[in-house]
Design a protein around this motif. Structure first.
Motif, PDB file in Angstrom:
ATOM      1  N   HIS A 121     -66.181 -22.132  13.979  1.00 47.57           N
ATOM      2  CA  HIS A 121     -66.635 -22.765  12.739  1.00 47.57           C
ATOM      3  C   HIS A 121     -66.420 -21.859  11.532  1.00 47.57           C
ATOM      4  CE1 HIS A 121     -68.158 -25.627  15.534  1.00 47.57           C
ATOM      5  NE2 HIS A 121     -69.030 -24.782  16.036  1.00 47.57           N
ATOM      6  N   ASP A 145     -71.019 -25.981   3.150  1.00 44.27           N
ATOM      7  CA  ASP A 145     -71.206 -25.791   4.589  1.00 44.27           C
ATOM      8  C   ASP A 145     -71.236 -24.312   4.946  1.00 44.27           C
ATOM      9  OD1 ASP A 145     -71.697 -28.000   6.198  1.00 44.27           O
ATOM     10  OD2 ASP A 145     -69.591 -28.606   6.281  1.00 44.27           O
ATOM     11  N   VAL A 168     -65.554 -31.225   6.668  1.00 42.07           N
ATOM     12  CA  VAL A 168     -66.149 -29.979   6.181  1.00 42.07           C
ATOM     13  C   VAL A 168     -66.674 -30.269   4.786  1.00 42.07           C
ATOM     14  CG1 VAL A 168     -65.755 -27.564   5.608  1.00 42.07           C
ATOM     15  CG2 VAL A 168     -64.544 -28.610   7.541  1.00 42.07           C
ATOM     16  N   LEU A 176     -63.962 -22.533   8.251  1.00 43.26           N
ATOM     17  CA  LEU A 176     -64.385 -22.384   6.858  1.00 43.26           C
ATOM     18  C   LEU A 176     -63.492 -21.378   6.128  1.00 43.26           C
ATOM     19  CD1 LEU A 176     -68.267 -22.300   7.324  1.00 43.26           C
ATOM     20  CD2 LEU A 176     -66.906 -24.171   6.375  1.00 43.26           C
ATOM     21  N   LEU A 187     -72.060 -26.618   9.860  1.00 41.81           N
ATOM     22  CA  LEU A 187     -70.867 -27.263  10.392  1.00 41.81           C
ATOM     23  C   LEU A 187     -70.967 -27.403  11.905  1.00 41.81           C
ATOM     24  CD1 LEU A 187     -68.083 -28.447   9.889  1.00 41.81           C
ATOM     25  CD2 LEU A 187     -67.146 -26.121  10.008  1.00 41.81           C
TER      26      LEU A 187
END
Length: 216
Positions: free
Chosen positions: A121, A160, A156, A125, A165
């Motif tokens: 995750h 976040d 997304v 990002l 997420l």
């Protein structure tokens, strides 16, 4: 079809699979849940559902091969026909994977082949992607490789974090994994070469992998 579930932790995907197997007309049942960690919370979920459980602590084995051999013995003894990894945090040996080739599923929190491995995750990002998600696939010796059964997309959102997420993707996992499992136990998802071919209810082929729309 007798299903074996491998877990290491809290068992949230396990719970989703248990619920799916309890639905009327589902053609499989969970014969055994195995954890490599004695304190895994998922064991309590399985016990509450009346499902046999077993702990095979990987720390008690000197090699991966001996651990995997014990895992294989337990699954075979229980008559398991299909293995589902549900938060199982062990890299399985090539020998085990080949023994269960096309009979072992895994769920990964990204749209494979993107973001294989760990810290998925945060990496998504950092890459600035707008859409990520989760994937159910048949297991191969290479990490997070194998024929894809189904995928779900998750947006997304601005602001976040890896944690927010991850939570949103986990919700998608709880929908996707039962769907993919149903396709497999009904014989509607089969491996041809290194791709999955899906059959519609009337027996006709449909495009694969199955892709769920973006989940808000």
């Amino acid at each position: 079809m007798k299903i074996g579930i491998l877990i290491s932790g809290r068992g949230s995907n396990l719970k989703a699979l248990i619920n799916a197997c309890e639905e009327p007309g589902f053609r499989g049942h969970i014969a055994l849940v195995i954890s490599n960690r004695p304190g895994a919370a998922g064991l309590d979920i399985a016990k509450a559902a009346g499902i046999p459980t077993l702990v095979i602590d990987h720390k008690e084995f000197t090699t991966r091969e001996t651990f995997d051999a014990e895992l294989d013995r337990a699954l075979t003894k229980a008559g398991v026909e299909l293995v589902c990894n549900a938060g199982f945090m062990r890299i399985l040996t090539d020998g085990f994977v080949e023994k269960w080739r096309d009979r072992q599923l895994n769920i990964h929190p990204s749209l494979l082949p993107a973001f294989k491995g760990l810290h998925v995750h945060q990496r998504a990002l950092d890459a600035g992607v707008r859409i990520t998600g989760c994937t159910v696939h048949f297991v191969r010796p290479e990490m997070d490789e194998g024929p894809i059964v189904a995928q779900a997309a998750v947006p997304v959102l601005p602001g976040d974090t890896a944690e927010t997420l991850a939570a949103r993707i986990l919700e998608a996992e709880h929908k996707l994994y039962p769907l993919a499992l149903r396709l497999v136990v009904e014989g509607r998802a089969r491996v041809v070469g290194e791709h999955v071919v899906l059959n519609d209810v009337d027996g006709t082929d449909i495009p694969a992998p199955l892709f769920m729309p973006t989940l808000q």
